[in-house]
Scaffold this active site. Structure first.
Site, PDB file in Angstrom:
ATOM      1  N   GLY A   1       0.818  -1.218   0.000  1.00 49.88           N
ATOM      2  CA  GLY A   1       0.000   0.000   0.000  1.00 49.88           C
ATOM      3  C   GLY A   1       0.845   1.259   0.000  1.00 49.88           C
ATOM      4  N   ALA A   2       0.201   2.396   0.344  1.00 52.47           N
ATOM      5  CA  ALA A   2       0.828   3.727   0.217  1.00 52.47           C
ATOM      6  C   ALA A   2       1.338   3.867  -1.220  1.00 52.47           C
ATOM      7  CB  ALA A   2       1.940   3.935   1.243  1.00 52.47           C
TER       8      ALA A   2
ATOM      9  N   HIS B   1       4.273   1.904  -7.998  1.00 51.69           N
ATOM     10  CA  HIS B   1       3.292   0.814  -7.905  1.00 51.69           C
ATOM     11  C   HIS B   1       2.314   0.835  -9.079  1.00 51.69           C
ATOM     12  CE1 HIS B   1       4.185   1.542  -3.478  1.00 51.69           C
ATOM     13  NE2 HIS B   1       4.421   0.250  -3.569  1.00 51.69           N
TER      14      HIS B   1
HETATM   15  P1  AMP Z   1       6.086  -2.306  -1.566  1.00 53.12           P
HETATM   16  O1  AMP Z   1       4.707  -1.762  -1.438  1.00 53.12           O
HETATM   17  O2  AMP Z   1       7.148  -1.337  -1.196  1.00 53.12           O
HETATM   18  O3  AMP Z   1       6.239  -3.658  -0.934  1.00 53.12           O
HETATM   19  O4  AMP Z   1       6.311  -2.539  -3.128  1.00 53.12           O
HETATM   20  C1  AMP Z   1       5.425  -3.313  -3.873  1.00 53.12           C
HETATM   21  C2  AMP Z   1       6.014  -3.569  -5.227  1.00 53.12           C
HETATM   22  O5  AMP Z   1       6.248  -2.306  -5.878  1.00 53.12           O
HETATM   23  C3  AMP Z   1       7.380  -4.271  -5.175  1.00 53.12           C
HETATM   24  O6  AMP Z   1       7.453  -5.210  -6.243  1.00 53.12           O
HETATM   25  C4  AMP Z   1       8.348  -3.136  -5.360  1.00 53.12           C
HETATM   26  O7  AMP Z   1       9.583  -3.540  -5.928  1.00 53.12           O
HETATM   27  C5  AMP Z   1       7.571  -2.252  -6.318  1.00 53.12           C
HETATM   28  N1  AMP Z   1       8.057  -0.869  -6.270  1.00 53.12           N
HETATM   29  C6  AMP Z   1       8.125  -0.050  -5.196  1.00 53.12           C
HETATM   30  N2  AMP Z   1       8.682   1.130  -5.528  1.00 53.12           N
HETATM   31  C7  AMP Z   1       8.974   1.045  -6.851  1.00 53.12           C
HETATM   32  C8  AMP Z   1       9.586   1.926  -7.793  1.00 53.12           C
HETATM   33  N3  AMP Z   1      10.008   3.138  -7.439  1.00 53.12           N
HETATM   34  N4  AMP Z   1       9.727   1.500  -9.071  1.00 53.12           N
HETATM   35  C9  AMP Z   1       9.307   0.265  -9.441  1.00 53.12           C
HETATM   36  N5  AMP Z   1       8.732  -0.616  -8.608  1.00 53.12           N
HETATM   37  C10 AMP Z   1       8.571  -0.237  -7.333  1.00 53.12           C
END
Ligand code: AMP
Length: 279
Positions: free
Chosen positions: A28-29, A34
């Site tokens: 989330g967030a 994402h």
């Molecule tokens: P998280 O919510 O941080 O667990 O991220 C969820 C998914 O989004 C994961 O596969 C992350 O690698 C991807 N993600 C988060 N930030 C980025 C970004 N800046 N660029 C590409 N993918 C991202």
């Protein structure tokens, strides 16, 4: 767009038509990093397929209680971003729904998680593997999209799928950055203004350092640029081989220059790929 808060609701809602189900696991967030993953999932699933986003702040991958309780949870905004980017459904369980109180089985990774974030955050990737495997099993997804921003996580998920014979295709997505180069992260909004202004130096340092050709010079150059900051504290800065994430002693094979840097309490990660010399 449907929303499932329980495993039973998830199973009931997932369409079992002919199309592919593509999962985007998140905590989330949501930001543009994402939503780029959701767009890619939509393109992969096509019109007949289904895009499922999971939003779950997974308690068992946090090593610090404060980090878990301070993790932003703007759920209404997240749901509207999912909808506007074409998600068909969102899985939004709470921790009690995901984990039995007396759960006793965890997926353990014993090699790719030895260095980098795995060394700094003991047990983190076991928590990630466990929740991702559960999400794959619960959704029965055909494919799942992961960001390259968390490249160690991506490598470990690929290993999970290979070693446990998951029938899930793993689709990588390049890192999405702010205009000033800072990798987008849910944590960026928690940076103090002066820290946010300084943080683009992380990517700048990695890019500048990657122009050198000897591992020790690369590491020294990156360290020097990061430590010119009055605020940045290096958690780790490492050069690892791209295939097994072990320390790279030379550049005869592709490598990754990666770091985690604290600004106050906020820990930011980033990396650049370095091709093999003469390749
Ligand atoms: P998280 O919510 O941080 O667990 O991220 C969820 C998914 O989004 C994961 O596969 C992350 O690698 C991807 N993600 C988060 N930030 C980025 C970004 N800046 N660029 C590409 N993918 C991202």
């Amino acid at each position: 767009m449907w929303i499932a808060k329980t495993k039973t609701e998830l199973r009931k809602n997932i369409a079992r038509g002919g199309g592919k189900c593509v999962l985007v696991p998140t905590m989330g967030a949501l930001h543009a990093g994402h939503t780029a993953l959701i767009d890619m999932a939509r393109a992969k699933a096509g019109e007949s397929g289904e895009v499922l986003v999971s939003i779950f702040v997974n308690p068992i991958q946090f090593d610090k209680k404060d980090d878990l309780s301070n993790y932003p949870r703007p759920i209404e905004q997240d749901l509207s971003l999912c909808e506007s980017h074409g998600a068909d459904g969102v899985f939004l369980p709470d921790p009690n729904e995901m984990y039995a109180a007396n759960r006793s089985i965890t997926v353990m990774e014993t090699s790719l998680s030895k260095h980098l974030c795995g060394e700094a955050r003991r047990g983190h990737f076991n928590g990630v593997c466990t929740v991702v495997l559960k999400l794959f099993l619960l959704s029965g997804c055909d494919a799942a999209v992961f960001g390259e921003k968390d490249f160690q996580q991506l490598a470990i998920i690929r290993r999970l799928v290979r070693d446990l014979d998951c029938p899930t295709e793993i689709i990588p997505h390049p890192t999405i950055r702010e205009d000033d180069g800072l990798a987008m992260s849910s944590r960026n909004t928690r940076l103090l203004v002066k820290h946010r202004a300084d943080a683009p130096r992380i990517y700048r340092a990695l890019q500048q350092a990657a122009k050198h050709s000897a591992p020790n010079i690369i590491l020294e150059a990156a360290r020097a640029i990061i430590l010119e900051s009055p605020y940045a504290v290096i958690d780790y800065l490492s050069l690892v081989r791209a295939d097994d994430l072990m320390p790279a002693e030379d550049l005869s094979t592709p490598a990754i220059l990666a770091c985690a840097v604290f600004y106050g309490e906020i820990r930011l990660i980033d990396h650049v790929k370095i091709p093999a010399l003469n390749s």
